[in-house]
Motif scaffolding. Structure first.
Motif, PDB file in Angstrom:
ATOM      1  N   VAL A 168       0.841  -1.197   0.000  1.00 45.54           N
ATOM      2  CA  VAL A 168       0.000   0.000   0.000  1.00 45.54           C
ATOM      3  C   VAL A 168       0.873   1.243   0.000  1.00 45.54           C
ATOM      4  O   VAL A 168       2.027   1.212   0.452  1.00 45.54           O
ATOM      5  CB  VAL A 168      -0.961   0.038   1.220  1.00 45.54           C
ATOM      6  N   TYR A 174       1.181   6.199  -5.763  1.00 44.03           N
ATOM      7  CA  TYR A 174       0.583   5.120  -6.553  1.00 44.03           C
ATOM      8  C   TYR A 174       0.699   5.402  -8.054  1.00 44.03           C
ATOM      9  O   TYR A 174       0.854   4.481  -8.862  1.00 44.03           O
ATOM     10  CB  TYR A 174      -0.886   4.971  -6.142  1.00 44.03           C
ATOM     11  N   PRO A 239      -4.689  -5.748   4.729  1.00 44.30           N
ATOM     12  CA  PRO A 239      -5.744  -4.773   4.425  1.00 44.30           C
ATOM     13  C   PRO A 239      -6.928  -4.814   5.379  1.00 44.30           C
ATOM     14  O   PRO A 239      -7.628  -3.814   5.544  1.00 44.30           O
ATOM     15  CB  PRO A 239      -6.174  -5.145   2.999  1.00 44.30           C
ATOM     16  N   THR A 243      -8.906  -0.989   6.928  1.00 46.80           N
ATOM     17  CA  THR A 243     -10.081  -0.769   6.079  1.00 46.80           C
ATOM     18  C   THR A 243     -10.501   0.702   6.061  1.00 46.80           C
ATOM     19  O   THR A 243     -10.940   1.214   5.027  1.00 46.80           O
ATOM     20  CB  THR A 243     -11.261  -1.631   6.565  1.00 46.80           C
ATOM     21  N   GLU A 245      -8.583   3.469   6.452  1.00 45.55           N
ATOM     22  CA  GLU A 245      -7.663   4.272   5.641  1.00 45.55           C
ATOM     23  C   GLU A 245      -7.866   4.023   4.150  1.00 45.55           C
ATOM     24  O   GLU A 245      -7.773   4.957   3.341  1.00 45.55           O
ATOM     25  CB  GLU A 245      -6.214   3.950   6.019  1.00 45.55           C
ATOM     26  N   LEU A 246      -8.163   2.784   3.789  1.00 48.62           N
ATOM     27  CA  LEU A 246      -8.423   2.464   2.384  1.00 48.62           C
ATOM     28  C   LEU A 246      -9.739   3.078   1.922  1.00 48.62           C
ATOM     29  O   LEU A 246      -9.839   3.636   0.820  1.00 48.62           O
ATOM     30  CB  LEU A 246      -8.435   0.944   2.186  1.00 48.62           C
ATOM     31  N   ARG A 252      -3.795   3.482  -0.902  1.00 51.74           N
ATOM     32  CA  ARG A 252      -4.298   2.666  -2.009  1.00 51.74           C
ATOM     33  C   ARG A 252      -3.556   1.342  -2.037  1.00 51.74           C
ATOM     34  O   ARG A 252      -2.330   1.290  -1.814  1.00 51.74           O
ATOM     35  CB  ARG A 252      -4.111   3.386  -3.344  1.00 51.74           C
ATOM     36  N   LYS A 253      -4.290   0.288  -2.316  1.00 52.49           N
ATOM     37  CA  LYS A 253      -3.652  -1.004  -2.529  1.00 52.49           C
ATOM     38  C   LYS A 253      -3.027  -1.015  -3.919  1.00 52.49           C
ATOM     39  O   LYS A 253      -3.623  -0.547  -4.887  1.00 52.49           O
ATOM     40  CB  LYS A 253      -4.676  -2.134  -2.408  1.00 52.49           C
ATOM     41  N   ASP A 256      -4.135  -4.503  -6.012  1.00 53.84           N
ATOM     42  CA  ASP A 256      -5.152  -5.263  -5.285  1.00 53.84           C
ATOM     43  C   ASP A 256      -4.732  -6.722  -5.096  1.00 53.84           C
ATOM     44  O   ASP A 256      -5.535  -7.640  -5.175  1.00 53.84           O
ATOM     45  CB  ASP A 256      -6.491  -5.198  -6.017  1.00 53.84           C
TER      46      ASP A 256
END
Length: 304
Positions: A168, A174, A239, A243, A245-246, A252-253, A256
């Motif tokens: 992340v 990202y 993750p 949860t 913060e996402l 961002r992951k 994914d």
């Protein structure tokens, strides 16, 4: 008819609740064959099949479904009566003292403990957070919850849940990452207690790993999370524990994609304490909370 043995009833309740003879064996500290033997004895005594045996699982028969709620109620009643009597005789409040790895404590366990306090108002909880190895001879703990591999000599170590790790980073960072290997061009955030984690993560995907040009070492995952949100670098975190913060877009992951960690969360206590009632009581509550949590249920060791 005389009553079946309490041992066979307790074995039946565990197997019915967990839907597995092997998981019941783990919970009761016996072998799967011992569980199967107790169930067969109980079925012979009652003259009815309580389970339907399939290739890789067992399910309650119609008779077992009718029998289970009453058996569970009886066992719960006995446990409650014993607990109350112990309190009356000792004149003390039940107490559980534990040390928990900080990130798991703050992100999952502590929010659940409010429910425990409401349902068990006569119990006292003392929680300390730490990632250090615990010496039960010098520290006054009943149990600890640690992240690791196990087993630990002289200890009962039961896996609570399996950990999966995802890379992340801050949303701006990202944009500079197009493929997994691009992560190595970014600063990497390391847990100083587990310096091999990034290498393991790359190798598990069949990729090579070279030490990054820039890296930062931290003492715990909470520090890593704060640094990651600040844009310091890329982090490996489960993750499920971030949860919020996402969802808020703070992180961002990357792709994914999550990878099983070599380290999981365990409840740990000395061998000689395996029948200690306060430990068994809290342990049962803990596994129940994991099984009820929609995010954790698939990770819970006793649901596998």
């Amino acid at each position: 008819m005389s009553l079946p043995s309490l041992n066979s009833l307790r074995t039946f309740e565990s197997a019915a609740r967990l839907k597995s003879f092997s998981r019941a064996a783990t919970e009761l500290f016996v072998s799967p064959s011992a569980v199967s033997h107790q169930i067969r004895q109980l079925e012979a005594r009652l003259g009815v099949a309580l389970f339907i045996r399939l290739d890789r699982q067992v399910v309650l028969s119609a008779a077992g479904q009718r029998y289970y709620p009453q058996v569970k109620l009886g066992i719960d009643t006995l446990l409650e009566a014993s607990s109350q009597l112990a309190e009356e005789l000792t004149g003390t409040v039940q107490e559980i003292k534990m040390s928990v790895v900080p990130f798991f404590a703050t992100r999952w366990l502590l929010p659940k403990l409010s429910g425990f306090r409401k349902s068990q108002p006569d119990w006292q909880l003392k929680v300390q957070t730490s990632t250090s190895a615990s010496d039960f001879n010098s520290q006054d703990f009943d149990l600890v919850i640690r992240r690791g591999i196990g087993p630990w000599k002289g200890m009962i170590a039961k896996k609570l849940c399996r950990e999966r790790l995802v890379a992340v980073c801050q949303p701006k960072m990202y944009l500079d990452i197009q493929q997994v290997t691009d992560i190595l061009d970014q600063p990497l955030l390391f847990n100083a207690k587990v310096m091999t984690e990034w290498r393991e993560w790359f190798v598990s995907q069949g990729l090579g790993f070279n030490d990054p040009v820039v890296s930062f070492d931290f003492q715990n995952t909470s520090q890593i999370l704060d640094a990651c949100i600040a844009g310091t670098g890329v982090a490996l975190i489960d993750p499920i524990l971030i949860t919020e913060e996402l969802a808020q877009g703070k992180l961002r992951k990357i792709f994914d994609h999550s990878v099983p960690s070599l380290r999981d969360y365990f409840i740990v206590y000395p061998d000689q304490c395996q029948h200690q009632q306060n430990i068994l009581f809290f342990e049962q509550w803990l596994f129940k909370q994991l099984a009820l949590d929609p995010l954790m249920s698939d990770r819970c060791a006793l649901t596998k």
